[in-house]
Design an enzyme around this catalytic site. Sequence first.
Site, PDB file in Angstrom:
ATOM      1  CG  ASN A 136      -0.218   0.092   2.539  1.00 47.83           C
ATOM      2  OD1 ASN A 136       1.008   0.130   2.588  1.00 47.83           O
ATOM      3  ND2 ASN A 136      -0.966   0.116   3.627  1.00 47.83           N
ATOM      4  CG  HIS A 138       3.413   0.443   4.909  1.00 50.15           C
ATOM      5  ND1 HIS A 138       2.594  -0.384   5.671  1.00 50.15           N
ATOM      6  CD2 HIS A 138       4.469  -0.350   4.555  1.00 50.15           C
ATOM      7  CE1 HIS A 138       3.134  -1.576   5.771  1.00 50.15           C
ATOM      8  NE2 HIS A 138       4.260  -1.583   5.102  1.00 50.15           N
TER       9      HIS A 138
HETATM   10  P1  PGA Z   1       7.843  -7.179   3.495  1.00 48.09           P
HETATM   11  O1  PGA Z   1       7.242  -5.899   4.195  1.00 48.09           O
HETATM   12  O2  PGA Z   1       9.315  -6.964   3.416  1.00 48.09           O
HETATM   13  O3  PGA Z   1       7.506  -8.323   4.438  1.00 48.09           O
HETATM   14  O4  PGA Z   1       7.196  -7.283   2.163  1.00 48.09           O
HETATM   15  C1  PGA Z   1       7.628  -4.636   3.734  1.00 48.09           C
HETATM   16  C2  PGA Z   1       6.815  -3.580   4.410  1.00 48.09           C
HETATM   17  O5  PGA Z   1       5.644  -3.825   4.753  1.00 48.09           O
HETATM   18  O6  PGA Z   1       7.336  -2.471   4.606  1.00 48.09           O
END
Ligand code: PGA
Length: 241
Positions: A136, A138
């Site tokens: 999303n 973030h």
């Molecule tokens: P992920 O999470 O490395 O597990 O994809 C990244 C994030 O949500 O910032």
Amino acid sequence: MKVIVEKNYEELSKTAANIIKDEIAKKPNLVLGLATGSTPEGTYRELIRLHKEEGLDFSQVTTFNLDEYVGIDKDHPNSYHYYMKTTLFDHINIDPNNTFIPDGKVENPEKYCKEYDRLIEEKGGIDLQVLGIGENGHIAFNEPDEALNVGTSVVNLTESTIQANSRFFDSIDQVPKTAITMGIGSIMKAKKIILLANGKKKANVIKELLKQDKITTKLPASILLLHPDVTVIVDEEAYNG
Ligand code: PGA
């Protein structure tokens, strides 16, 4: 924003680890900002290899982690404290006294968040910050919203983040709904930033980010367009979908 496209996750991880290695070579007492999640696991594996096989020395390095769930014990297997210990810290020669991760169980989180930012300043600020990105948009737990926090804060997680992170928990009900996260301002103060993304699941958000010529709080990572030294490192799947 500089973009490096690597063939696959392994190459991406090596590139990220080598950037960290080069920064430690330049400044042995580097202040390193660290992320959790699936994305940096390969980078941490490579850092461990560089430590064991090539003597990469973490003895003077200080680390600050981006975030932690609220209400979770440090030794809980889903805490970011546990993740950092088992994924990196236990396998390198870092002094545990030099590793800082927000404490999700403090009594007065508001006061604590201010102290966390003050502590980063006191250590000279973050030299190199490692970031992942949520599907999303973030960064850390700064979720898309009307406004974004400048400093470290307690935040509510969005449904999409709870859903994405439920893969680490037995059930979605167990995913904490709030977290302490470094704010956008805390991140933007880092002197250098590397943002890592791999796999098809990140293709949409990377496409959005790289085509942006405006900043928007609806895509928190877009704020990085204002930073003078950001390198986005992606694999072909995240770049091309
Ligand atoms: P992920 O999470 O490395 O597990 O994809 C990244 C994030 O949500 O910032």
